[in-house]
Design a protein around this motif. Structure first.
Motif, PDB file in Angstrom:
ATOM      1  N   UNK A  74      39.077  37.934  28.509  1.00 24.24           N
ATOM      2  CA  UNK A  74      38.368  36.342  27.750  1.00 24.24           C
ATOM      3  C   UNK A  74      38.437  36.625  26.135  1.00 24.24           C
ATOM      4  N   UNK A  75      39.474  37.198  25.312  1.00 26.44           N
ATOM      5  CA  UNK A  75      39.616  37.396  24.490  1.00 26.44           C
ATOM      6  C   UNK A  75      38.718  37.080  23.042  1.00 26.44           C
ATOM      7  N   UNK A  76      37.844  35.656  23.573  1.00 27.76           N
ATOM      8  CA  UNK A  76      37.214  35.260  22.131  1.00 27.76           C
ATOM      9  C   UNK A  76      35.137  36.145  22.595  1.00 27.76           C
ATOM     10  N   UNK A  77      35.433  36.082  23.091  1.00 34.29           N
ATOM     11  CA  UNK A  77      34.118  37.534  23.545  1.00 34.29           C
ATOM     12  C   UNK A  77      34.445  38.846  23.940  1.00 34.29           C
ATOM     13  N   UNK A  78      36.117  39.435  24.129  1.00 36.51           N
ATOM     14  CA  UNK A  78      35.820  40.561  24.828  1.00 36.51           C
ATOM     15  C   UNK A  78      35.695  40.596  25.943  1.00 36.51           C
ATOM     16  N   UNK A  79      35.561  39.902  27.021  1.00 33.72           N
ATOM     17  CA  UNK A  79      34.705  39.832  27.925  1.00 33.72           C
ATOM     18  C   UNK A  79      35.650  40.443  29.285  1.00 33.72           C
ATOM     19  N   UNK A  80      36.216  41.379  29.857  1.00 33.27           N
ATOM     20  CA  UNK A  80      36.823  41.023  31.530  1.00 33.27           C
ATOM     21  C   UNK A  80      36.212  41.260  32.602  1.00 33.27           C
ATOM     22  N   UNK A  81      37.221  40.809  33.323  1.00 34.65           N
ATOM     23  CA  UNK A  81      36.913  40.912  34.396  1.00 34.65           C
ATOM     24  C   UNK A  81      38.148  41.503  35.481  1.00 34.65           C
ATOM     25  N   UNK A  82      37.867  42.668  37.180  1.00 38.69           N
ATOM     26  CA  UNK A  82      38.799  43.161  38.002  1.00 38.69           C
ATOM     27  C   UNK A  82      38.244  42.960  38.632  1.00 38.69           C
ATOM     28  N   UNK A  83      39.000  41.940  39.452  1.00 36.82           N
ATOM     29  CA  UNK A  83      38.694  40.846  41.008  1.00 36.82           C
ATOM     30  C   UNK A  83      39.684  41.213  42.002  1.00 36.82           C
ATOM     31  N   UNK A  84      39.282  42.906  42.497  1.00 36.82           N
ATOM     32  CA  UNK A  84      40.166  42.969  43.404  1.00 36.82           C
ATOM     33  C   UNK A  84      39.894  42.868  44.541  1.00 36.82           C
ATOM     34  N   UNK A  85      40.964  43.336  45.842  1.00 35.52           N
ATOM     35  CA  UNK A  85      40.576  42.829  47.124  1.00 35.52           C
ATOM     36  C   UNK A  85      39.671  43.043  47.897  1.00 35.52           C
ATOM     37  N   UNK A  86      38.347  43.868  47.426  1.00 34.49           N
ATOM     38  CA  UNK A  86      37.249  44.364  48.152  1.00 34.49           C
ATOM     39  C   UNK A  86      36.319  42.281  48.605  1.00 34.49           C
ATOM     40  N   UNK A  87      36.711  41.703  47.437  1.00 33.09           N
ATOM     41  CA  UNK A  87      35.766  40.673  47.408  1.00 33.09           C
ATOM     42  C   UNK A  87      34.561  40.526  47.470  1.00 33.09           C
ATOM     43  N   UNK A  88      34.330  42.228  47.304  1.00 32.41           N
ATOM     44  CA  UNK A  88      32.563  42.216  47.085  1.00 32.41           C
ATOM     45  C   UNK A  88      31.934  40.844  45.654  1.00 32.41           C
ATOM     46  N   UNK A  89      32.887  40.714  45.059  1.00 37.14           N
ATOM     47  CA  UNK A  89      32.435  39.591  43.398  1.00 37.14           C
ATOM     48  C   UNK A  89      32.220  38.383  43.458  1.00 37.14           C
ATOM     49  N   UNK A  90      32.869  37.415  45.163  1.00 42.07           N
ATOM     50  CA  UNK A  90      32.717  36.503  45.443  1.00 42.07           C
ATOM     51  C   UNK A  90      31.670  36.272  46.360  1.00 42.07           C
ATOM     52  N   UNK A  91      30.867  35.385  46.171  1.00 39.68           N
ATOM     53  CA  UNK A  91      29.735  34.473  46.538  1.00 39.68           C
ATOM     54  C   UNK A  91      29.492  33.201  46.672  1.00 39.68           C
ATOM     55  N   UNK A  92      29.838  32.647  48.128  1.00 29.33           N
ATOM     56  CA  UNK A  92      29.596  31.332  48.131  1.00 29.33           C
ATOM     57  C   UNK A  92      30.001  30.123  47.177  1.00 29.33           C
ATOM     58  N   UNK A  93      31.519  30.935  46.630  1.00 31.99           N
ATOM     59  CA  UNK A  93      32.541  30.055  45.431  1.00 31.99           C
ATOM     60  C   UNK A  93      32.172  30.284  44.081  1.00 31.99           C
ATOM     61  N   UNK A  94      30.934  31.126  43.962  1.00 27.40           N
ATOM     62  CA  UNK A  94      31.127  31.660  42.417  1.00 27.40           C
ATOM     63  C   UNK A  94      31.633  33.355  42.084  1.00 27.40           C
ATOM     64  N   UNK A  95      31.962  33.687  40.879  1.00 28.23           N
ATOM     65  CA  UNK A  95      31.882  34.804  41.095  1.00 28.23           C
ATOM     66  C   UNK A  95      30.766  35.659  40.100  1.00 28.23           C
TER      67      UNK A  95
END
Length: 171
Positions: A117-138
């Motif tokens: 997100x260029x506005x906030x400088x925030x980055x997300x690395x969403x990899x194949x282990x899927x530990x970052x997704x629960x119940x349709x939310x990141x």
């Protein structure tokens, strides 16, 4: 009261059919662990049409979900495109006739990768282990995001602070 009972029974049925996935533990601000149970069904798209979606789960089950007309509501049901052999996360329920109804279908193949997100400088690395997704939310270390929209190179997320617009990281 009947609707509440039906909703609880539907949730129990969906949980019983969902892929086995270990709960993720996230540290809260008081250094206690919180466990987030995940009722999402994960698998590969076996077949897709305008009103149906067939998911082949890792355990060998094949589940057919009916896709309601999402143009009638403000929220989208299908996030990302429907492609055979792509990985998906499906949140749904069983209706009174025992049919699986999709509430949200997320194309994980499209969602995986590095986002910025260029506005906030925030980055997300969403990899194949899927530990970052629960119940349709990141779920990140600091926040929970609802997925509002997903394109091949664009991702719109919403959290308590508002809407954030991400694009593919150009690293």
């Amino acid at each position: 009261m009947k609707k509440l009972l039906f909703a609880v029974l539907s949730l129990v049925l969906i949980c019983a059919c969902s892929e086995e996935k270990k709960p993720t533990k996230l540290a809260d601000t008081k250094n206690k662990d919180i466990v987030i149970e995940d009722s999402t069904v994960y698998g590969k798209c076996f077949d897709a049409a305008r009103v149906t979606f067939v998911l082949a789960t890792a355990s060998g089950d094949t589940l057919t979900y009916y896709i309601p007309d999402d143009t009638l509501e403000d929220n989208r049901i299908v996030l990302g495109s429907l492609f055979v052999d792509d990985q998906y996360a499906v949140i749904g329920y069983q209706d009174a006739d025992g049919e699986n109804i999709a509430k949200k279908i997320i194309n994980l193949t499209t969602l995986m990768g590095e986002w910025e997100d260029k506005a906030s400088g925030r980055t997300l690395d969403l990899n194949e282990d899927l530990t970052w997704i629960k119940n349709g939310n990141i779920i990140s270390e600091k926040d929970t995001f609802s997925i509002y929209d997903l394109g091949s190179d664009t991702l719109t997320l919403e959290n308590k602070d508002g809407i954030m617009f991400f694009s593919r990281s150009k690293k």
